[in-house]
Design an enzyme around this catalytic site. Sequence first.
Site, PDB file in Angstrom:
ATOM      1  CG  ASP A  11      -1.418   1.478   1.290  1.00  0.00           C
ATOM      2  OD1 ASP A  11      -2.377   1.631   0.744  1.00  0.00           O
ATOM      3  OD2 ASP A  11      -1.965   2.041   2.476  1.00  0.00           O
ATOM      4  CB  SER A  12      -0.184   5.083  -1.383  1.00  0.00           C
ATOM      5  OG  SER A  12      -0.905   4.843  -0.927  1.00  0.00           O
ATOM      6  N   GLY A  44      -2.742   9.225  -3.780  1.00  0.00           N
ATOM      7  CA  GLY A  44      -3.678   9.676  -4.162  1.00  0.00           C
ATOM      8  C   GLY A  44      -3.668  10.949  -5.316  1.00  0.00           C
ATOM      9  CB  CYS A  74      -2.504   1.430  -2.500  1.00  0.00           C
ATOM     10  SG  CYS A  74      -2.429   2.724  -2.980  1.00  0.00           S
ATOM     11  CB  THR A  76      -4.135   5.778  -5.481  1.00  0.00           C
ATOM     12  OG1 THR A  76      -5.050   6.250  -4.854  1.00  0.00           O
ATOM     13  CG2 THR A  76      -3.356   6.780  -6.237  1.00  0.00           C
ATOM     14  CD  GLU A 152      -3.104   9.195   7.127  1.00  0.00           C
ATOM     15  OE1 GLU A 152      -2.829  10.011   7.117  1.00  0.00           O
ATOM     16  OE2 GLU A 152      -2.633   7.969   5.574  1.00  0.00           O
ATOM     17  CB  CYS A 184      -9.952   5.526  -0.914  1.00  0.00           C
ATOM     18  SG  CYS A 184      -8.756   5.313  -0.169  1.00  0.00           S
ATOM     19  CG  HIS A 186      -7.234   6.381   4.775  1.00  0.00           C
ATOM     20  ND1 HIS A 186      -6.503   5.649   3.495  1.00  0.00           N
ATOM     21  CD2 HIS A 186      -6.251   7.008   5.256  1.00  0.00           C
ATOM     22  CE1 HIS A 186      -4.658   5.773   3.905  1.00  0.00           C
ATOM     23  NE2 HIS A 186      -4.799   6.540   4.580  1.00  0.00           N
TER      24      HIS A 186
HETATM   25  N1  DGL Z   1      -4.368   3.939  -0.267  1.00  0.00           N
HETATM   26  C1  DGL Z   1      -4.709   5.493  -0.389  1.00  0.00           C
HETATM   27  C2  DGL Z   1      -5.580   4.470  -1.874  1.00  0.00           C
HETATM   28  O1  DGL Z   1      -6.355   3.331  -1.758  1.00  0.00           O
HETATM   29  C3  DGL Z   1      -4.812   6.650  -0.621  1.00  0.00           C
HETATM   30  C4  DGL Z   1      -3.876   7.437  -0.015  1.00  0.00           C
HETATM   31  C5  DGL Z   1      -3.043   7.477  -0.507  1.00  0.00           C
HETATM   32  O2  DGL Z   1      -3.733   9.099  -1.586  1.00  0.00           O
HETATM   33  O3  DGL Z   1      -1.943   7.050  -1.157  1.00  0.00           O
HETATM   34  O4  DGL Z   1      -6.054   5.283  -2.449  1.00  0.00           O
END
Ligand code: DGL
Length: 265
Positions: A11-12, A44, A74, A76, A152, A184, A186
Amino acid sequence: MTDPRPVGIFDSGIGGLTVLAALQRHLPGERYIYLGDTARLPYGTKSAETVVRYALRAAEFLAGHGIKMLVVACNTASAAALPVLEEAMTVPVVGVVAPGARFAAAGTSGKVGIIGTESTIASGAYLRAVHALRPEVEVVARACPLFVPLAEEGWWDHPVTHEVARLYLEPFIGDRVDTLILGCTHYPLLRGAIARAVGERVRLVDSAEAVAGEVADVLARGALAGPAAGGLRLLVTDAAARITRIAHLILPDVAVNLELVDLAD
Ligand code: DGL
């Protein structure tokens, strides 16, 4: 025959722990190695080219740890880089977009909403994935960039979050959609606020839950299931105190031990 190699999850950042938690619930016998590219977060708001470059580097890094499959948690990165990652990796790669779209397409009576980061929505990946399955479905998509920092911050049930949700989710209120894809990492954390804003009649599709079934299928098809030992390593490219705090928020029942790694590009 079982395969003791770990499942790699990328993940990012730390939001993908929602996907890890879903995988651990559905497949507790697997070993997991999670990489959060916290030094380069967020993805993102970045261009597709940059996201592809970062995602490739992270996938190569996990390949170097002997993973038996890669889960791109992730949204994105899944939206921008999945075909490139599939091409580059020698192990199966599963992203979150296709499973989420499948869940949505299977249960809708014809109107689907999609929310995600700016990059995910701009890519049109969810729209294409839903239309590949059900071309007649009407799709409404909207980026909700403030949801990531609100999640967050731990403001999952906060007046500010409820107000932001009401503003962002206005296009989905009423009978305008019957299904809403939480596109997403989150957004499952804000599920309560999102449900309150759009109303109970809208079915929320959690891409974290959707991907767990897909991973189970891939492991079963490839005779890759683990030997029921479990286990977890959490790797991050930046370990600021904030990252640890968010990890604890998302995984309250896990003794979170973040290992700092360098992907050096
Ligand atoms: N993990 C990213 C997503 O699911 C969200 C956080 C980011 O922008 O890196 O799109």
